[in-house]
Design an enzyme around this catalytic site. Structure first.
Site, PDB file in Angstrom:
ATOM      1  N   LYS A   1      -7.866   6.105 -19.456  1.00 24.52           N
ATOM      2  CA  LYS A   1      -8.164   6.594 -20.802  1.00 24.52           C
ATOM      3  C   LYS A   1      -6.892   6.598 -21.663  1.00 24.52           C
ATOM      4  O   LYS A   1      -6.403   5.536 -21.994  1.00 24.52           O
ATOM      5  CB  LYS A   1      -8.832   7.964 -20.699  1.00 24.52           C
ATOM      6  CG  LYS A   1      -9.879   8.082 -19.578  1.00 24.52           C
ATOM      7  CD  LYS A   1     -11.128   7.243 -19.813  1.00 24.52           C
ATOM      8  CE  LYS A   1     -12.025   7.143 -18.591  1.00 24.52           C
ATOM      9  NZ  LYS A   1     -12.501   8.403 -18.044  1.00 24.52           N
TER      10      LYS A   1
ATOM     11  N   TYR B   1     -16.600  16.255 -15.699  1.00 24.12           N
ATOM     12  CA  TYR B   1     -16.898  14.826 -15.659  1.00 24.12           C
ATOM     13  C   TYR B   1     -17.984  14.541 -14.615  1.00 24.12           C
ATOM     14  O   TYR B   1     -17.926  15.057 -13.487  1.00 24.12           O
ATOM     15  CB  TYR B   1     -15.609  14.070 -15.305  1.00 24.12           C
ATOM     16  CG  TYR B   1     -15.782  12.586 -15.201  1.00 24.12           C
ATOM     17  CD1 TYR B   1     -16.070  11.821 -16.324  1.00 24.12           C
ATOM     18  CD2 TYR B   1     -15.650  11.934 -13.989  1.00 24.12           C
ATOM     19  CE1 TYR B   1     -16.234  10.447 -16.232  1.00 24.12           C
ATOM     20  CE2 TYR B   1     -15.809  10.565 -13.879  1.00 24.12           C
ATOM     21  CZ  TYR B   1     -16.101   9.826 -15.006  1.00 24.12           C
ATOM     22  OH  TYR B   1     -16.256   8.477 -14.906  1.00 24.12           O
TER      23      TYR B   1
ATOM     24  N   ARG C   1       0.845  -1.202   0.000  1.00 26.14           N
ATOM     25  CA  ARG C   1       0.000   0.000   0.000  1.00 26.14           C
ATOM     26  C   ARG C   1       0.878   1.249   0.000  1.00 26.14           C
ATOM     27  O   ARG C   1       0.544   2.268  -0.585  1.00 26.14           O
ATOM     28  CB  ARG C   1      -0.961   0.017   1.198  1.00 26.14           C
ATOM     29  CG  ARG C   1      -1.741   1.332   1.294  1.00 26.14           C
ATOM     30  CD  ARG C   1      -3.021   1.268   2.119  1.00 26.14           C
ATOM     31  NE  ARG C   1      -2.956   0.407   3.274  1.00 26.14           N
ATOM     32  CZ  ARG C   1      -2.299   0.709   4.405  1.00 26.14           C
ATOM     33  NH1 ARG C   1      -1.679   1.858   4.523  1.00 26.14           N
ATOM     34  NH2 ARG C   1      -2.294  -0.132   5.405  1.00 26.14           N
TER      35      ARG C   1
ATOM     36  N   ASP D   1      -7.877  18.508 -14.165  1.00 28.44           N
ATOM     37  CA  ASP D   1      -8.177  17.181 -14.695  1.00 28.44           C
ATOM     38  C   ASP D   1      -7.865  17.246 -16.184  1.00 28.44           C
ATOM     39  O   ASP D   1      -8.600  17.853 -16.955  1.00 28.44           O
ATOM     40  CB  ASP D   1      -9.654  16.838 -14.435  1.00 28.44           C
ATOM     41  CG  ASP D   1     -10.066  15.488 -15.059  1.00 28.44           C
ATOM     42  OD1 ASP D   1      -9.316  14.968 -15.911  1.00 28.44           O
ATOM     43  OD2 ASP D   1     -11.147  14.988 -14.691  1.00 28.44           O
TER      44      ASP D   1
HETATM   45  C1  LIG Z   1     -13.084   8.764 -16.766  1.00 31.96           C
HETATM   46  C2  LIG Z   1     -12.842  10.136 -16.232  1.00 31.96           C
HETATM   47  C3  LIG Z   1     -12.641  10.356 -14.870  1.00 31.96           C
HETATM   48  C4  LIG Z   1     -12.724   9.249 -13.832  1.00 31.96           C
HETATM   49  O1  LIG Z   1     -11.745   8.294 -13.999  1.00 31.96           O
HETATM   50  P1  LIG Z   1     -11.977   6.720 -13.628  1.00 31.96           P
HETATM   51  O2  LIG Z   1     -10.676   6.120 -14.050  1.00 31.96           O
HETATM   52  O3  LIG Z   1     -13.145   6.259 -14.420  1.00 31.96           O
HETATM   53  O4  LIG Z   1     -12.223   6.649 -12.177  1.00 31.96           O
HETATM   54  C5  LIG Z   1     -12.386  11.648 -14.454  1.00 31.96           C
HETATM   55  N1  LIG Z   1     -12.341  12.674 -15.324  1.00 31.96           N
HETATM   56  C6  LIG Z   1     -12.533  12.499 -16.648  1.00 31.96           C
HETATM   57  C7  LIG Z   1     -12.487  13.678 -17.571  1.00 31.96           C
HETATM   58  C8  LIG Z   1     -12.806  11.227 -17.148  1.00 31.96           C
HETATM   59  O5  LIG Z   1     -13.037  11.053 -18.458  1.00 31.96           O
END
Ligand SMILES: *Cc1c(COP(=O)(O)O)cnc(C)c1O
Length: 383
Positions: free
Chosen positions: A194, A97, A45, A169
């Site tokens: 992603k 998001y 962890r 983000d």
């Molecule tokens: C998918 C996504 C998230 C969240 O990420 P996870 O890996 O699904 O927890 C946050 N911000 C954006 C812009 C996303 O496309």
């Protein structure tokens, strides 16, 4: 060295065996040199060799003092929100998001953290929303799903002056295109699920910090709350990162081509893609991102919610699914899918219409993707 070279080599140095691909460490615990003498790793962890390698790569590619890898993007976002004391205030971009909206309004509110949502592409609105309790500004480098582009340089000036953190983000705009830390941000978050992983087979998140102090604070929260990436995912994530630049360049080119085609389609009312000259933030996007704008495109179809649903259901190549940034193309309807966690009034206020369709452009041949969208639009018909 250039981005592509570093993506392949940093963190992938051969180990003592000479293995070109470093092994995956799955051990949860590590034998200690002595009681109270912790050694390089003690419990997974707190850290593991496989995680350390991918974190080193991410920090290098973002230009960060340090990076942390998480079990998901939301785990990374939650860790960053852990910097907010109870009763504090956060200003966030409303083109956001759905999961972040839910975290802010359904979890962070339990610590009396107050949220003000603003259109982040107008930096003056962010400046106006900051108050004495404000601790953080949270924006997406390309907003989801409306593709707004905030001026990160201008916002960084605002946050610096106010003494608040700027967290970005940047999931839609990976570091081969944009590095928010270089523009003045303090923290960059990625849903590494992603573009970093890139193959729809690895759920992961990442935080990169501008300073060692901030990295340390975030590490403390991550270790205390346990939202770490596992060994297998760390390996997959690292493998994906090596081809990120190539994938994203191709996806950006295909997305621009598809966005232009959509713009000329009689059944499409509006196309939102920062690479289009018609995009309201196009010149800003060029200044910040150069000539690549990622693989995410949104468009409004002529007709109603049912037309949009028929388009999403009618494609053969585009998979009807949330998520994005992978080799296979996806299509979705934000109002009922990725942004269903917004309440309808907030969705309307943010400008997310029921006729909006969002696509993630993958690595298929763009001609095949255009043909697929064309037949789906034709079959869906108009109003
Ligand atoms: C998918 C996504 C998230 C969240 O990420 P996870 O890996 O699904 O927890 C946050 N911000 C954006 C812009 C996303 O496309």
């Amino acid at each position: 060295m250039k981005f592509r070279t570093r993506a392949i080599h940093v963190g992938s140095e051969p180990d003592a065996t000479g293995a070109v691909v470093p092994p995956i460490y799955l051990s949860t615990t590590y034998v200690q040199p002595g009681p109270g003498d912790w050694g390089a790793f003690d419990y997974s962890r707190s850290g593991s060799p496989t995680r350390a390698r991918v974190e080193k790569a991410i920090a290098d590619l973002e230009g960060a003092a340090g990076a942390l890898a998480f079990s998901s993007g939301m785990a990374a976002t939650h860790c960053a929100m852990g910097l907010l004391p109870a009763g504090s205030h956060i200003v966030a971009g409303c083109d956001m998001y759905g999961g972040t909206y839910r975290l802010l309004h359904k979890i962070c509110n339990r610590s009396n953290i107050e949220v003000t949502l603003v259109h982040a592409d107008q930096a003056n609105l962010i400046a106006q929303a900051i108050k004495p309790q404000t601790k953080m500004v949270w924006v997406e480098s390309i907003g989801n799903p409306l593709m707004s582009v905030p001026d990160l340089e201008q916002i960084a000036e605002v946050t610096k002056k106010a003494g608040v953190l700027l967290a970005v983000d940047s999931t839609f705009v990976p570091p081969c295109i944009l590095r928010p830390l270089e523009l003045g941000a303090d923290i960059v978050m990625h849903s590494a699920t992603k573009y970093f992983g890139g193959h729809s087979d690895c759920l992961a998140g990442a935080l990169s910090a501008k300073t060692p102090e901030l990295h340390q604070q975030l590490y403390f929260i991550q270790n205390a709350t346990g939202s770490v990436i596992g060994g297998l995912e760390a390996f997959l994530l690292h493998r994906g990162i090596k081809t990120m630049e190539l994938r994203v360049r191709e996806q950006s080119a295909s997305a621009l081509c598809i966005a232009r085609w959509l713009e000329s389609h009689p059944q499409v009312q509006r196309v939102m893609y920062p690479g289009l000259a018609s995009h309201p933030d196009h010149s800003r996007a060029r200044r910040l991102m150069g000539d690549q704008f990622g693989g995410m495109v949104s468009f409004e179809v002529a007709g109603d919610i049912e037309t949009a649903k028929r388009v999403c259901k009618g494609t053969d190549l585009f998979g009807l699914a949330v998520s994005c940034g992978a080799v296979e193309s996806l299509i979705e309807q934000p109002a009922t899918m990725s942004h269903a966690s917004y309440d309808p009034a907030a969705r309307a206020k943010a400008g997310i219409r029921d006729t909006l369709v969002r696509i993630s452009v993958g690595l298929e041949d763009p001609e095949d993707l255009i043909a697929d969208l064309d037949q789906a639009l034709k079959r869906a018909g108009g109003a």
